[in-house]
Design a protein around this motif. Structure first.
Motif, mmCIF file in Angstrom:
data_model
loop_
_atom_site.group_PDB
_atom_site.id
_atom_site.type_symbol
_atom_site.label_atom_id
_atom_site.label_comp_id
_atom_site.label_asym_id
_atom_site.label_seq_id
_atom_site.Cartn_x
_atom_site.Cartn_y
_atom_site.Cartn_z
ATOM 1 N N UNK A 169 36.176 41.658 41.849
ATOM 2 C CA UNK A 169 35.680 42.537 42.914
ATOM 3 C C UNK A 169 36.195 41.988 44.239
ATOM 4 N N UNK A 170 36.946 42.792 44.951
ATOM 5 C CA UNK A 170 37.480 42.395 46.252
ATOM 6 C C UNK A 170 36.926 43.343 47.299
ATOM 7 N N UNK A 171 36.398 42.780 48.368
ATOM 8 C CA UNK A 171 35.856 43.618 49.430
ATOM 9 C C UNK A 171 36.490 43.236 50.753
ATOM 10 N N UNK A 172 36.846 44.244 51.516
ATOM 11 C CA UNK A 172 37.403 44.068 52.843
ATOM 12 C C UNK A 172 36.789 45.124 53.743
ATOM 13 N N UNK A 173 36.378 44.713 54.929
ATOM 14 C CA UNK A 173 35.725 45.643 55.835
ATOM 15 C C UNK A 173 36.536 46.887 56.079
ATOM 16 N N UNK A 174 37.880 46.754 56.197
ATOM 17 C CA UNK A 174 38.684 47.938 56.495
ATOM 18 C C UNK A 174 40.106 47.868 55.945
ATOM 19 N N UNK A 175 40.583 46.684 55.582
ATOM 20 C CA UNK A 175 41.967 46.512 55.152
ATOM 21 C C UNK A 175 42.108 46.893 53.690
ATOM 22 N N UNK A 176 42.909 47.933 53.396
ATOM 23 C CA UNK A 176 43.078 48.405 52.020
ATOM 24 C C UNK A 176 44.541 48.753 51.777
ATOM 25 N N UNK A 177 45.393 47.727 51.490
ATOM 26 C CA UNK A 177 46.822 47.984 51.294
ATOM 27 C C UNK A 177 47.115 48.568 49.918
ATOM 28 N N UNK A 178 48.355 48.966 49.719
ATOM 29 C CA UNK A 178 48.828 49.440 48.410
ATOM 30 C C UNK A 178 50.038 48.605 48.009
ATOM 31 N N UNK A 179 50.044 47.956 46.811
ATOM 32 C CA UNK A 179 48.942 47.895 45.846
ATOM 33 C C UNK A 179 47.703 47.205 46.447
ATOM 34 N N UNK A 180 46.600 47.338 45.763
ATOM 35 C CA UNK A 180 45.325 46.845 46.268
ATOM 36 C C UNK A 180 45.286 45.318 46.300
ATOM 37 N N UNK A 181 44.302 44.788 47.024
ATOM 38 C CA UNK A 181 44.132 43.337 47.081
ATOM 39 C C UNK A 181 43.760 42.767 45.716
ATOM 40 N N UNK A 182 43.029 43.541 44.914
ATOM 41 C CA UNK A 182 42.700 43.059 43.559
ATOM 42 C C UNK A 182 43.964 42.958 42.710
ATOM 43 N N UNK A 183 44.911 43.879 42.911
ATOM 44 C CA UNK A 183 46.194 43.794 42.201
ATOM 45 C C UNK A 183 46.980 42.580 42.666
ATOM 46 N N UNK A 184 46.872 42.254 43.939
ATOM 47 C CA UNK A 184 47.515 41.057 44.474
ATOM 48 C C UNK A 184 47.005 39.812 43.742
ATOM 49 N N UNK A 185 45.685 39.749 43.528
ATOM 50 C CA UNK A 185 45.087 38.616 42.835
ATOM 51 C C UNK A 185 45.512 38.585 41.369
ATOM 52 N N UNK A 186 45.465 39.736 40.718
ATOM 53 C CA UNK A 186 45.844 39.820 39.304
ATOM 54 C C UNK A 186 47.277 39.367 39.098
ATOM 55 N N UNK A 187 48.168 39.783 39.997
ATOM 56 C CA UNK A 187 49.573 39.421 39.882
ATOM 57 C C UNK A 187 49.801 37.937 40.133
ATOM 58 N N UNK A 188 49.102 37.387 41.129
ATOM 59 C CA UNK A 188 49.322 35.990 41.506
ATOM 60 C C UNK A 188 48.777 35.024 40.452
ATOM 61 N N UNK A 189 47.616 35.340 39.874
ATOM 62 C CA UNK A 189 46.976 34.426 38.931
ATOM 63 C C UNK A 189 47.201 34.831 37.472
ATOM 64 N N UNK A 190 47.982 35.864 37.245
ATOM 65 C CA UNK A 190 48.343 36.335 35.896
ATOM 66 C C UNK A 190 47.078 36.498 35.049
ATOM 67 N N UNK A 191 46.157 37.327 35.508
ATOM 68 C CA UNK A 191 44.921 37.570 34.777
ATOM 69 C C UNK A 191 45.192 38.437 33.554
ATOM 70 N N UNK A 192 44.252 38.447 32.614
ATOM 71 C CA UNK A 192 44.444 39.183 31.368
ATOM 72 C C UNK A 192 44.532 40.688 31.640
ATOM 73 N N UNK A 193 45.239 41.433 30.809
ATOM 74 C CA UNK A 193 45.501 42.853 31.099
ATOM 75 C C UNK A 193 44.278 43.761 31.055
ATOM 76 N N UNK A 194 43.215 43.341 30.355
ATOM 77 C CA UNK A 194 42.031 44.205 30.280
ATOM 78 C C UNK A 194 40.979 43.846 31.326
ATOM 79 N N UNK A 195 41.345 43.024 32.325
ATOM 80 C CA UNK A 195 40.405 42.683 33.383
ATOM 81 C C UNK A 195 40.091 43.936 34.188
ATOM 82 N N UNK A 196 38.829 44.093 34.549
ATOM 83 C CA UNK A 196 38.416 45.248 35.349
ATOM 84 C C UNK A 196 38.444 44.841 36.822
ATOM 85 N N UNK A 197 39.032 45.690 37.646
ATOM 86 C CA UNK A 197 39.149 45.383 39.069
ATOM 87 C C UNK A 197 38.497 46.480 39.905
#
Length: 472
Positions: A169-197
């Motif tokens: 769960x990623x929360x930002x007061x107003x910043x919402x880029x594309x791809x999302x910040x949760x995708x940024x985390x998933x890509x950087x830490x190589x999380x499992x493919x069925x992780x819910x974001x």
């Protein structure tokens, strides 16, 4: 929810009693030694039935009760020393900005000096650059530095394998880029493919509390053991305002860089190592009221420049929303003596012509520690006035505002770190986290400490806690 479960338990117990009593009577009557067994009194048969019903009820309760929610640990991002935004740094930056008039500069100086911020807060990278332009690249740099640093420290402290993270769960007061910040985390830490974001945005300063409440709701409703990574951040870069609308200029003066991350779980085996247990949570929303809805509002000014307007009505709205919020929270957390005292004052004022207002319950009887929203000096003082809190209680909020400024969604975590650096929290202590947000929203988290607080290696107060609280 608890009442509904208790009613279901009573219903099940009663049905079991009706079923098992005749069955036991029939079994006993047909036994070879019926003559002897008939000597057993009805009380004994009833006792056996009650024992069976009690067993079923206990089993049903433990099977259906919500999972307990624990915070394994958390961490707060501390930017490097060269990002410190002292009064002089801020003065130099805005002075070389040709878009600001002298009247606008004087207004910002006045706001800054009254804000309660000190010279140790941190600014975004762009204000230290020669061009001083808040671009998307600078915004992404701000996000990546805060998010990756926070998560790295959190994983190191908890020894949690990134592959065991089930939800992000990623929360930002107003910043919402594309791809999302949760995708940024998933890509950087190589999380499992069925992780819910999940990505929460536009929630303002309350989003840190809201995201924790959201994680808790997911974990309570699931019988499956899960680990949730919660990341709370903000983008000062893209919220910089370069116009001359005064309500929009306030954000330039009080908001500073900050980010926090926390690991939340419903795994009971982690209770012995968890820092805190979430006891209760509450969210209230006054968005139906136009004044509350527009008290903090992102829009364009008359020149088409985007900014977040913090109106003069914000303090009044915060006080009004807080009063509504504590009316719901108070019966759930206060001791009975305080509830009775408050109820008596309400009845006296309404029915017996007592001209005095109902008393404000003493929340210090419910909590040993209170993390107050550090939105600004005026906000802290208004909360203290509404809740009748003394200087000792609001000290952590005032010191956090001085040291780190308003870090938006992550502000309550920096305040939490202050308690730990001072080693004030003890096992069994209760803590109330309170935050406000655009909309207008109020959020509360009620924690129970499962171990004594400790000053860990990544505590952002490590290098300066000996200087706090400030004498003036």
């Amino acid at each position: 929810m608890k009442l509904q479960v208790n009613i279901q338990i009573l219903q099940l117990s009663f049905l079991a009693l009706l079923f098992f009593t005749p069955l036991l009577h029939k079994t006993i009557s047909s036994a070879p030694f019926a003559a002897v067994l008939h000597l057993l009194s009805a009380n004994l048969r009833l006792s056996l039935s009650c024992t069976i019903c009690t067993f079923i009820s206990i089993f049903y309760y433990f099977y259906t009760r919500p999972s307990q929610v624990y915070m394994l640990n958390y961490t707060c991002y501390k930017p490097p020393p060269h990002r410190k935004c002292s009064y002089q740094v801020a003065e130099n930056f805005v002075s070389r900005n040709a878009q600001f008039t002298e009247k606008t500069l004087d207004f910002m100086r006045n706001i800054y000096l009254k804000s309660g911020l000190g010279d140790e807060t941190y600014g975004p990278a762009f204000i230290f650059e020669e061009d001083g332009v808040p671009t998307l690249n600078y915004a992404m740099q701000e996000a990546e530095e805060g998010i990756f640093s926070s998560i790295d420290a959190l994983l190191l402290k908890t020894l949690i394998d990134p592959q065991s993270i089930d939800i992000v769960i990623v929360t930002s007061g107003s910043f919402s880029p594309t791809p999302s910040l949760s995708s940024l985390i998933l890509n950087h830490y190589i999380l499992k493919p069925d992780v819910k974001t999940y990505n929460l945005s536009g929630m303002g300063c309350s989003s840190g509390v809201i995201s924790m409440d959201f994680a808790a709701e997911i974990l309570r409703s699931s019988r499956k053991i899960q680990n949730v990574l919660v990341v709370v951040t903000e983008s000062i870069t893209l919220n910089w305002y370069s116009g001359d609308n005064r309500p929009m200029l306030v954000t330039n003066c009080i908001f500073r860089v900050g980010c926090a991350a926390a690991l939340i779980t419903n795994d009971p085996s982690h209770r012995r190592v968890a820092k805190m247990e979430l006891v209760d949570s509450l969210r209230t929303h006054d968005g139906a009221d136009d004044g509350a809805y527009r008290a903090a509002f992102q829009e364009e000014d008359e020149k088409g420049i985007n900014g977040i307007s913090l109106t003069k009505d914000l303090i009044r709205v915060a006080g009004m929303s807080l009063r509504k919020h504590i009316k719901i929270l108070a019966p759930r957390v206060l001791p009975l003596s305080q509830i009775v005292h408050y109820a008596y004052s309400v009845v006296s004022a309404k029915f017996w012509g007592d001209e005095s207002k109902p008393i404000v319950p003493d929340f210090k009887t419910a909590f040993e520690h209170i993390c107050i929203h550090t939105g600004g000096r005026a906000v802290i003082e208004n909360v203290a006035r509404v809740l009748k809190l003394d200087d000792e209680v609001i000290e952590p909020a005032r010191m956090t505002l001085n040291r780190f400024g308003n870090t938006s969604s992550s502000l309550v975590f920096y305040e939490l770190a202050y308690f730990e650096a001072k080693k004030r929290a003890k096992m069994g202590d209760r803590m109330w986290m309170l935050a406000f947000g655009t909309g207008f929203k109020v959020g509360s988290l009620v924690w129970k400490w499962l171990q004594n607080s400790s000053q860990e290696f990544d505590n952002p107060w490590n290098d300066c806690i000996q200087n706090y609280p400030l004498k003036t």
